[in-house]
Motif scaffolding. Structure first.
Motif, PDB file in Angstrom:
ATOM      1  N   THR A  94     -14.910  14.124  -6.160  1.00 16.22           N
ATOM      2  CA  THR A  94     -15.372  13.705  -7.483  1.00 16.22           C
ATOM      3  C   THR A  94     -16.850  13.329  -7.457  1.00 16.22           C
ATOM      4  O   THR A  94     -17.627  13.738  -8.326  1.00 16.22           O
ATOM      5  N   ARG A 101     -13.251  22.064 -11.489  1.00 14.90           N
ATOM      6  CA  ARG A 101     -12.449  21.713 -10.317  1.00 14.90           C
ATOM      7  C   ARG A 101     -10.970  21.603 -10.680  1.00 14.90           C
ATOM      8  O   ARG A 101     -10.096  22.103  -9.967  1.00 14.90           O
ATOM      9  N   ASP A 102     -10.702  20.975 -11.827  1.00 16.31           N
ATOM     10  CA  ASP A 102      -9.314  20.833 -12.247  1.00 16.31           C
ATOM     11  C   ASP A 102      -8.707  22.182 -12.609  1.00 16.31           C
ATOM     12  O   ASP A 102      -7.534  22.450 -12.311  1.00 16.31           O
ATOM     13  N   LEU A 103      -9.498  23.045 -13.251  1.00  9.00           N
ATOM     14  CA  LEU A 103      -8.987  24.377 -13.589  1.00  9.00           C
ATOM     15  C   LEU A 103      -8.699  25.197 -12.342  1.00  9.00           C
ATOM     16  O   LEU A 103      -7.756  26.003 -12.324  1.00  9.00           O
ATOM     17  N   GLN A 149      -7.661  23.934  -9.677  1.00  9.54           N
ATOM     18  CA  GLN A 149      -6.612  23.206  -8.969  1.00  9.54           C
ATOM     19  C   GLN A 149      -7.058  22.799  -7.563  1.00  9.54           C
ATOM     20  O   GLN A 149      -6.264  22.814  -6.617  1.00  9.54           O
ATOM     21  N   THR A 159     -16.497  12.564 -17.868  1.00 13.26           N
ATOM     22  CA  THR A 159     -15.190  13.167 -17.684  1.00 13.26           C
ATOM     23  C   THR A 159     -15.044  14.310 -18.671  1.00 13.26           C
ATOM     24  O   THR A 159     -15.792  14.406 -19.652  1.00 13.26           O
ATOM     25  N   SER A 160     -14.058  15.159 -18.422  1.00 10.88           N
ATOM     26  CA  SER A 160     -13.830  16.278 -19.341  1.00 10.88           C
ATOM     27  C   SER A 160     -13.442  15.777 -20.722  1.00 10.88           C
ATOM     28  O   SER A 160     -13.778  16.396 -21.733  1.00 10.88           O
ATOM     29  N   ALA A 218      -8.355  16.625  -5.964  1.00 11.00           N
ATOM     30  CA  ALA A 218      -9.179  15.618  -6.629  1.00 11.00           C
ATOM     31  C   ALA A 218      -9.201  14.361  -5.771  1.00 11.00           C
ATOM     32  O   ALA A 218      -8.305  13.532  -5.843  1.00 11.00           O
ATOM     33  N   LEU A 250     -16.322  18.735 -12.947  1.00 16.16           N
ATOM     34  CA  LEU A 250     -14.984  18.179 -12.725  1.00 16.16           C
ATOM     35  C   LEU A 250     -13.929  18.975 -13.491  1.00 16.16           C
ATOM     36  O   LEU A 250     -12.794  19.135 -13.011  1.00 16.16           O
ATOM     37  N   LEU A 251     -14.286  19.487 -14.669  1.00 17.74           N
ATOM     38  CA  LEU A 251     -13.352  20.315 -15.429  1.00 17.74           C
ATOM     39  C   LEU A 251     -13.036  21.604 -14.680  1.00 17.74           C
ATOM     40  O   LEU A 251     -11.863  22.012 -14.579  1.00 17.74           O
TER      41      LEU A 251
END
Length: 459
Positions: free
Chosen positions: A171, A159-161, A163, A120-121, A166, A156-157
């Motif tokens: 994942t 991807r979150d940045l 937006q 995870t980040s 998820a 994954l980081l």
């Protein structure tokens, strides 16, 4: 009255037959969400590969600083015999602090093998620091496990940045894609990254291995039969091969027989090494900081003992073995029988201790141990250096990873030729069976502040 030859109408309650696999794949590729995910994977591969590149560069520079520049600055031509003791003491204390104080416990415990997901980040700082404190300071481990965690966590980081949605599917796919992009940097080939991550993820579960092992074994035996029968008859069947000039010997019966015996011996040897790593992990879990330092210093003591006994550099033991393996394969005559036995015993013991205490990957030390065993057995009548190297590395890598297909592909790529594929396959399958039939040792307990992992199907 109905004609008995006329088929009865399908019952409304009867389950519909699932669509063919080709139709399901086509429908998935036509899904806009999946196509967007493919594009995102391609874009994420760029920064992940760059991060993996600079991470490996930093590890290499730090290792050179600790084991070459610093001893030279202090007046030695190389690291003295006692050099691994203070460096690994520092590594043990720092890794123990990272494991207990930072989220993610510094990444996966090497004794538990490779994992496809789980990064995870939030765990990334601990993963990077634990690897930096372990590998350049003399841990008998490789960089592949931190690379997998780094690639998956960065994917994954990003991807979150961005937006992006998820979902469990995104994942799993993005984590595997990021890990494959990162792991390809160390092997220098995208094929091994894809195969390794596919097999690590355990797609298909035990059924995959139940089908794969017989197919892998029969393909290796079939290749031997085709090769031997073709030489005996002088006839040709035609094959899809490239005629590349390579100084590889032709396999014969003694090569195969000695390789099978070597695979059995390496399977038993690696079983004790890996079981030792699990016992070390159980010991470390009781008092992580203090016991991590104890195990690290003990690993350094084996490096110092090797240097005292042989007069060689302690780097042969206190390192992943990646660079030393190249010199071993290119100039095996420089290693006497005593030095080969000493490096097998001392590096095997240091490897077991580091597997249960420090952070890194299990691949490169296993490959080195297999290569050393192959060189040691090469003078046996009828074996030869190249078949011995091929069988030893395939057997040791398979035992350490429990991934026979990935081990076969990796050793073939390392040798740069497919001439030894039958021996590699047979050694891999035999070692895998031997390792699986032996008791695995204690379970690896959790150590430190583990974080919740995304559902990625870790094996």
């Amino acid at each position: 009255m109905t004609d008995p030859r006329t088929p009865a109408p399908a019952s409304a309650s009867a389950p519909a037959e699932p669509p063919p696999e080709g139709d399901r794949l086509r429908d998935m590729l036509r899904t806009p969400g999946y196509l967007k995910l493919l594009v995102l994977c391609a874009l994420i591969g760029i920064p992940v590969s760059l991060a993996a590149f600079w991470f490996l560069v930093a590890l290499h520079q730090l290792e050179h600083l600790v084991w070459a520049d610093l001893p030279e600055a202090l007046g030695w031509s190389g690291p003295p015999w006692w050099w691994p003791l203070p460096t690994l003491l520092v590594a043990g204390v720092l890794v123990g602090l990272v494991v207990t104080r930072l989220p993610g416990a510094g990444g996966h415990i090497p004794a538990s093998g490779l994992h496809a997901g789980g990064a995870t980040s939030a765990a990334l700082p601990g993963v990077v620091l634990a690897a930096v404190f372990s590998l350049p300071l003399g841990a008998t481990l490789g960089p592949e496990a931190p690379l997998i965690a780094l690639g998956g966590g960065l994917a994954l980081l990003f991807r979150d940045l961005a937006q992006a949605p998820a979902t469990p599917q995104s994942t799993a796919i993005l984590g595997a894609a990021g890990a494959a992009a990162a792991i390809s940097a160390i092997f220098g080939n995208p094929l091994i990254g894809a195969v390794l991550l596919m097999e690590v993820a355990g797609v298909g579960g035990p059924q995959l291995f139940a089908i794969m092992l017989p197919a892998l074994l029969s393909s290796g035996v079939g290749e031997l039969v085709f090769t031997g029968f073709g030489r005996w008859t002088g006839l040709e069947t035609g094959s899809l091969t490239l005629d590349l000039a390579a100084p590889f010997p032709r396999l014969d019966a003694p090569d195969v027989l000695w390789s099978l015996l070597l695979a059995v011996v390496m399977g038993v040897f690696m079983h004790f090494v890996l079981a030792g790593g699990r016992y070390a992990c159980v010991y470390v879990a009781r008092r992580p900081v203090a016991h991590t330092a104890v195990c690290a210093v003990a690993a350094g003591a084996f490096g110092a003992l090797y240097a005292l006994v042989t007069g060689n550099s302690p780097v042969d033991v206190a390192s992943s073995g990646q660079a030393v393996m190249g010199s071993l394969a290119s100039d095996p005559q420089a290693w006497g029988i005593g030095a080969l036995i000493a490096v097998l015993l001392c590096k095997g013991a240091a490897y077991a201790l580091c597997l249960g205490s420090l952070r890194g990957g299990p691949i490169f030390p296993a490959l080195f141990l297999g290569a050393a065993a192959g060189v040691l057995c090469a003078p046996l009548p009828g074996l030869g250096l190249v078949p011995g190297l091929a069988a030893g590395m395939a057997a040791a890598a398979t035992c350490a990873l429990r991934l026979p297909v990935s081990s076969v592909v990796l050793v073939v790529l390392l040798l740069g030729s497919g001439a030894m594929i039958p021996v590699i396959i047979l050694a891999s399958v035999v070692a895998f069976v031997v390792t699986e039939l032996l008791p695995p040792g204690p379970a690896v307990p959790p150590v430190g502040n583990a974080v919740a992992a995304p559902a990625a199907g870790a094996k």
